[in-house]
Design an enzyme around this catalytic site. Sequence first.
Site, short mmCIF file in Angstrom:
data_model
loop_
_atom_site.label_atom_id
_atom_site.label_comp_id
_atom_site.label_asym_id
_atom_site.label_seq_id
_atom_site.Cartn_x
_atom_site.Cartn_y
_atom_site.Cartn_z
N GLU A 77 0.84 -1.20 0.00
CA GLU A 77 0.00 0.00 0.00
C GLU A 77 0.87 1.25 0.00
OE1 GLU A 77 -3.42 2.02 2.91
OE2 GLU A 77 -2.07 0.46 3.66
N LYS A 130 -9.50 2.24 -3.27
CA LYS A 130 -10.02 1.75 -1.99
C LYS A 130 -11.41 2.31 -1.72
CE LYS A 130 -8.72 1.10 2.86
NZ LYS A 130 -7.75 1.40 3.92
N CYS A 141 -5.37 -2.77 2.70
CA CYS A 141 -5.23 -2.70 4.16
C CYS A 141 -6.47 -3.20 4.88
CB CYS A 141 -4.85 -1.28 4.57
SG CYS A 141 -4.17 -1.20 6.25
#
Length: 499
Positions: free
Chosen positions: A265, A324, A376
């Site tokens: 990430e 995301k 994540c």
Amino acid sequence: MPRVSFLVLLFSLLAGALAVAGFAPLGVWPLPVLSLAVLFALLARTASVRAGFLIGLVWGLGFFIAGVSWVFVSLSVYGGMAAWLAALATFLFCAFLALFPATVGALQARWRVSPTLRLLVLIPLAWGVTEWIRGWIFTGFPWLVMGYSQVPASPLAGYAPLVGAYGVSFLLALIAALLAWSVATRGRLALRAWAAVAIVALGVGGQALRGVAWTTPDGAPTTVALLQGNIPQDMKWQPEKTLATLESYARMAAASPAQLIVLPETALPLFESDLPDAYRAGLTSIGRKNGGDVLTGLPTGSPHGAYFNSVISLGAAPSQRYQKVHLVPFGEYIPLKVVWGWVIEVLHIPLSDFARGAIDQRPLAIGGQRVAANICYEDAFGEEIIRQLPAASVLVNVSNLAWFGDSFAPWQHAQMSQMRALETGRMMLRATNTGVTAIIDAKGRMLASLPLFTTGSLSGSIQGYAGSTPYARWGNVPVLVLWGGLGVGLLIAGFRRRP
């Protein structure tokens, strides 16, 4: 009003703290069952709402302070918050989470049903429902849901492809209730025997399910390399360190012949628009040379407009991206800025106002696989991961857990990835900045990993899968329907007991 003795509260506190050892990295999976059995036995001995609330609250404080106190590290060490304020914020956060088991304690005392129904139905049901609510309220915090502790070694892990993490958690609570009930029925050997038979049946059933192949191999294996840059969090966004970070990842990528190379990430600490053309071309060339792609995390969009926490692919296939969707409050965006805007001034977190990606994003066709990417914290939400199934052949999580230092957090997060692999019948690749970088098979087993806080490349081969597990097809719906039916039954039983 009945009082709760100090010893009862101390016992509850210690039981809650002990349950954390059942999760990764220690992984003593029977401990959460025993811990809940202690809590349920204590609750069964009181009919006071106040006493039930306190017992549950104290258990929750022991559990969450022992299990998620790493929040302090992110707030104080890396967020720049004063130590006393970070400690207070961490305690208040844990106290809020403790309200969920406290609600179980109060509710079971309030509801008018027989002692057997209260212990064997009401308490496990309340436990499951409150954990599920914790997983979505205020965008959700499903960390340390009890079901995760059973992955991958416990027989209960066999139920994960059917009912997911919350279903496994409910079954765990049911076994704990049966243990507590067998203690409460002192001298009644027949009832104890039935409780033992039920527990053994659940264990044997789960063990048998572990051998079921819910999905089938699809296509040829793919060689992979997962890069762990080990960039210190306090240096990650320093402009003078940017060039060294880029060069480090470029060297590791160039040294790998893998078809799919995955960087963590925000591995590249630049907006995509600021990425040097020569650097982008270099990564693209590496992917093409290997007959595949490089997948890297970096922010996309504009620093002066909407920007996203993204991964982009570079290589043989046309460049693709995933943005995301499930953002972390106060870490990646500030909710209700009119009220909480001051938090930006207290926490020195770069890029703390990301925009959300589209909810209907599809798998990335890269590296010879159909990759369901997630970033994540997103892999803590099983019902969101299955949105890209059954189209996806493999799951990939990219993370940066340097925020939490050398704590339980990276291992707990990896265990959630193991649950996602089990739920979906897909292999899971984890590429992280400081660990746990790992290759996880479709049974939730960690095949290989890199040590924490080391720089390296984890190489291996993965197999794509096709088909759907029951959980991938239905999500949490069957469990919620079951809980709804049990709730209706308890309502009817409660009305019948009213004078």
